[in-house]
Design an enzyme around this catalytic site. Structure first.
Site: not given
Ligand SMILES: *Cc1c(COP(=O)(O)O)cnc(C)c1O
Length: 367
Positions: A37, A259
């Site tokens: 994702k 800054y």
């Molecule tokens: C994003 C996600 C994962 C992967 O998580 P990581 O901590 O990056 O391994 C797995 N299961 C769900 C439901 C997620 O939202």
């Protein structure tokens, strides 16, 4: 040194593939899916996903239908075939896309189950075991267990749940959730006898608890970062962020930098200005706190980080580096977990915020 004076994210695809193979050994013979994702956590799904297919990954998870459709097109264009599952599941507006692109929905709510059932296609059922984020509640689960006949015609491939505290191995919530999960798996055996189990994301894979599951869904650890917020020695570094020096100068004791003049030199010193800033996703909270790695030395970030630039103290270097010299922002010498910790965040957030101005350079380069 290269001719490019913009920041570069070097992504080592071989290290990615090695991490995938290593993670596979943590739950044999479970299927290892890959969470890709948010553009594979900002690294670039268009290169990450094919590289994972090459080492046997056959299931990818994304959050949105749109991400899944792009991934389907990308894989098809390279004659690659894999299952693609969507964490957020279908809504009435996207059901048709799920069918057209052969996407596997994660069904988080009863109404998503009802929406999906008429398609006759398989889904993944998400049950909540304590995270209280997405997934069927215990009341909804009991309803299903009491009326199994109502649901038997909905094909469920996996019954998944998600651990809330797996990044803290000592948390009591881990064993609570594991116990609750397997209690439900057993009870749901009459409804979906063929459904398989999936509990662990990255952090779950590094817990000591004995978890017998059929599929795991790591993301972060594939990309080389330790899911327990510190370096994990069994993972190889995948992502290295580099940025070039644009200017160097000597400043006198008493002069200030950047800054709002938040840094005052206590002595005469050498300063380098580097081409990367919060506009590229570097947390501004690293101002006067973080480090950059130059010529084998950790050089402190001094002054406020700006949108495109930051300034570092290079007084400890024996030679003033040339303009264009690339410095390491995180990578082998400055672990991303440590940088994240200094910034008051986690490696996930550092990765996904890396902006579009950063060139992604994949090695080995495509033939
Ligand atoms: C994003 C996600 C994962 C992967 O998580 P990581 O901590 O990056 O391994 C797995 N299961 C769900 C439901 C997620 O939202």
């Amino acid at each position: 040194m290269t001719l490019s004076f913009s920041p570069q994210l070097k992504i080592n695809l071989e290290a990615l593939q090695n991490n995938y193979k290593m993670l596979q050994t943590r739950r044999p013979p479970a299927r290892t899916a890959a969470s890709v994702k948010a553009d594979a956590y900002g690294l670039g799904v268009s290169h990450i996903a094919p590289a994972l297919c090459q080492v046997g990954c056959t299931l990818f998870f994304v959050a949105y239908a749109d991400e899944a459709i792009s991934l389907r097109k990308l894989l098809s264009a390279q004659n690659l075939e894999a299952d693609i599952a969507v964490f957020n599941g279908p809504e009435s507006t996207t059901v048709k896309q799920f069918q057209d692109y052969r996407l596997i929905p994660v069904l988080n709510r009863l109404d998503q189950m009802k929406l999906w059932r008429p398609t006759g296609r398989p889904g993944i059922l998400h049950i909540d075991t304590g995270m209280n984020r997405l997934g069927l509640t215990s009341a909804e689960l009991n309803q299903i267990i009491e009326q199994p006949a109502d649901w038997a015609d909905l094909p469920i491939l996996y019954i998944m749940s998600h651990l809330a505290s797996a990044s803290s191995p000592n948390s009591h919530q881990n064993s609570q959730q594991v116990t609750r999960y397997f209690q439900y798996i057993e009870k749901m055996g009459n409804v979906w006898p063929a459904a398989q189990s999936s509990l662990s994301a990255s952090a779950g894979l590094f817990l000591d608890h004995s978890i017998e599951e059929n599929m795991t869904r790591p993301g972060l650890s594939l990309y080389g970062a330790g899911p327990q917020d510190h370096e994990e020695p069994t993972l190889e570094v995948v992502a290295t962020l580099m940025a070039p020096i644009l200017q160097t100068r000597c400043i006198k004791a008493g002069e200030t930098v950047g800054y709002n003049a938040t840094y005052t030199a206590q002595k005469d010193m050498n300063v380098a200005t580097i081409a990367i800033g919060y506009g590229d996703g570097i947390p501004r909270s690293l101002s006067n706190k973080g480090h950059v790695f130059i010529d084998n030395i950790r050089c402190p970030i001094i002054g406020n980080i700006s949108m495109d630039l930051m300034t570092v103290d290079i007084s400890a270097l024996s030679n003033t580096p040339e303009i264009g010299t690339f410095t390491e922002i995180f990578g082998e010498n400055l672990p991303v977990e440590q940088v994240a910790d200094k910034a008051g965040t986690i490696a996930y957030e550092i990765f996904v915020r890396l902006g579009p101005r950063i060139d992604r350079i994949f090695t080995p380069l495509d033939q």
